[in-house]
Design a protein around this motif. Sequence first.
Motif, mmCIF file in Angstrom:
data_model
loop_
_atom_site.group_PDB
_atom_site.id
_atom_site.type_symbol
_atom_site.label_atom_id
_atom_site.label_comp_id
_atom_site.label_asym_id
_atom_site.label_seq_id
_atom_site.Cartn_x
_atom_site.Cartn_y
_atom_site.Cartn_z
ATOM 1 N N ILE A 79 0.865 -1.175 0.000
ATOM 2 C CA ILE A 79 0.000 0.000 0.000
ATOM 3 C C ILE A 79 0.903 1.227 0.000
ATOM 4 N N VAL A 80 0.608 2.176 -0.892
ATOM 5 C CA VAL A 80 1.400 3.401 -0.995
ATOM 6 C C VAL A 80 0.488 4.587 -0.749
ATOM 7 N N VAL A 81 0.926 5.468 0.140
ATOM 8 C CA VAL A 81 0.218 6.715 0.407
ATOM 9 C C VAL A 81 1.189 7.842 0.070
ATOM 10 N N ILE A 82 0.751 8.750 -0.786
ATOM 11 C CA ILE A 82 1.601 9.873 -1.198
ATOM 12 C C ILE A 82 1.202 11.091 -0.381
ATOM 13 N N LYS A 83 2.119 11.566 0.425
ATOM 14 C CA LYS A 83 1.933 12.793 1.198
ATOM 15 C C LYS A 83 2.864 13.853 0.624
ATOM 16 N N TYR A 84 2.584 15.101 0.929
ATOM 17 C CA TYR A 84 3.433 16.197 0.453
ATOM 18 C C TYR A 84 4.877 16.021 0.933
ATOM 19 N N SER A 85 5.028 15.585 2.175
ATOM 20 C CA SER A 85 6.344 15.536 2.802
ATOM 21 C C SER A 85 7.037 14.184 2.729
ATOM 22 N N ARG A 86 6.297 13.142 2.325
ATOM 23 C CA ARG A 86 6.885 11.792 2.374
ATOM 24 C C ARG A 86 5.986 10.798 1.655
ATOM 25 N N LEU A 87 6.547 9.635 1.417
ATOM 26 C CA LEU A 87 5.763 8.477 0.988
ATOM 27 C C LEU A 87 5.606 7.570 2.198
ATOM 28 N N ILE A 88 4.468 6.952 2.301
ATOM 29 C CA ILE A 88 4.274 5.923 3.320
ATOM 30 C C ILE A 88 4.017 4.631 2.560
ATOM 31 N N ILE A 89 4.824 3.630 2.843
ATOM 32 C CA ILE A 89 4.678 2.330 2.177
ATOM 33 C C ILE A 89 4.476 1.277 3.251
ATOM 34 N N ILE A 90 3.387 0.539 3.093
ATOM 35 C CA ILE A 90 3.063 -0.557 4.004
ATOM 36 C C ILE A 90 3.063 -1.823 3.159
ATOM 37 N N SER A 91 3.827 -2.822 3.582
ATOM 38 C CA SER A 91 3.958 -4.022 2.760
ATOM 39 C C SER A 91 4.133 -5.260 3.631
ATOM 40 N N ASN A 92 3.773 -6.382 3.061
ATOM 41 C CA ASN A 92 4.024 -7.645 3.742
ATOM 42 C C ASN A 92 5.441 -8.158 3.449
ATOM 43 N N LYS A 93 6.186 -7.443 2.624
ATOM 44 C CA LYS A 93 7.575 -7.814 2.306
ATOM 45 C C LYS A 93 8.550 -6.858 2.983
ATOM 46 N N LEU A 94 9.667 -7.402 3.411
ATOM 47 C CA LEU A 94 10.691 -6.574 4.044
ATOM 48 C C LEU A 94 11.216 -5.515 3.076
ATOM 49 N N TYR A 95 11.430 -5.909 1.827
ATOM 50 C CA TYR A 95 11.860 -4.977 0.786
ATOM 51 C C TYR A 95 10.895 -5.094 -0.396
ATOM 52 N N PRO A 96 9.833 -4.294 -0.394
ATOM 53 C CA PRO A 96 8.852 -4.393 -1.483
ATOM 54 C C PRO A 96 9.465 -4.076 -2.841
ATOM 55 N N ASP A 97 8.904 -4.649 -3.862
ATOM 56 C CA ASP A 97 9.421 -4.486 -5.223
ATOM 57 C C ASP A 97 9.486 -3.024 -5.653
ATOM 58 N N ILE A 98 8.589 -2.210 -5.168
ATOM 59 C CA ILE A 98 8.579 -0.804 -5.565
ATOM 60 C C ILE A 98 9.890 -0.099 -5.192
ATOM 61 N N PHE A 99 10.620 -0.608 -4.203
ATOM 62 C CA PHE A 99 11.923 -0.034 -3.864
ATOM 63 C C PHE A 99 12.878 -0.113 -5.057
ATOM 64 N N ASN A 100 12.790 -1.204 -5.814
ATOM 65 C CA ASN A 100 13.660 -1.352 -6.986
ATOM 66 C C ASN A 100 13.420 -0.235 -7.995
ATOM 67 N N ARG A 101 12.180 0.113 -8.194
ATOM 68 C CA ARG A 101 11.854 1.183 -9.146
ATOM 69 C C ARG A 101 12.209 2.553 -8.571
ATOM 70 N N LEU A 102 11.958 2.752 -7.304
ATOM 71 C CA LEU A 102 12.274 4.039 -6.681
ATOM 72 C C LEU A 102 13.768 4.326 -6.708
ATOM 73 N N LYS A 103 14.581 3.285 -6.521
ATOM 74 C CA LYS A 103 16.027 3.514 -6.503
ATOM 75 C C LYS A 103 16.548 3.926 -7.871
ATOM 76 N N ILE A 104 15.839 3.563 -8.930
ATOM 77 C CA ILE A 104 16.226 3.998 -10.283
ATOM 78 C C ILE A 104 15.861 5.460 -10.490
ATOM 79 N N GLU A 105 14.735 5.866 -9.944
ATOM 80 C CA GLU A 105 14.206 7.210 -10.174
ATOM 81 C C GLU A 105 14.906 8.288 -9.353
#
Length: 129
Positions: A79-105
């Motif tokens: 689950i991803v919540v976009i706030k002005y000051s931060r992203l909040i990511i809640i996941s059942n995985k220790l390192y969710p797949d979206i981290f891979n994409r974020l690290k590229i960006e």
Amino acid sequence: MYRYYIFDIKNKFKNDENLYRLLKTLYTLNLKYINYGELLYNEMCKPTDRSKVEEILRDYNAKKVEQKYFVCLNDEITIVVIKYSRLIIISNKLYPDIFNRLKIEKENLFVCNFLNDNYFYVSKCCKNI
């Protein structure tokens, strides 16, 4: 479930060894000091690039319900919540797949798991996933 807060850190604070402690202090700050906390936050962090995050979420075919985006990949639920000051990511995985994409960006995204006192730069995680 793991709860992560992701901040886009300004370059001058990127190597600050106290960065996590400062962010955790802001996270737990008494509301009567919120003006001070906002000044400190604005000095350290950049606002979330909402359009870039939404583009990433579209690539994942995330489903939006109210202010939350749901990403379902195989056995991962994030689950991803976009706030002005931060992203909040809640996941059942220790390192969710979206981290891979974020690290590229973005290279200065700093991830905090305040409940477990865990922190890292997204660019330095998930190298072997």
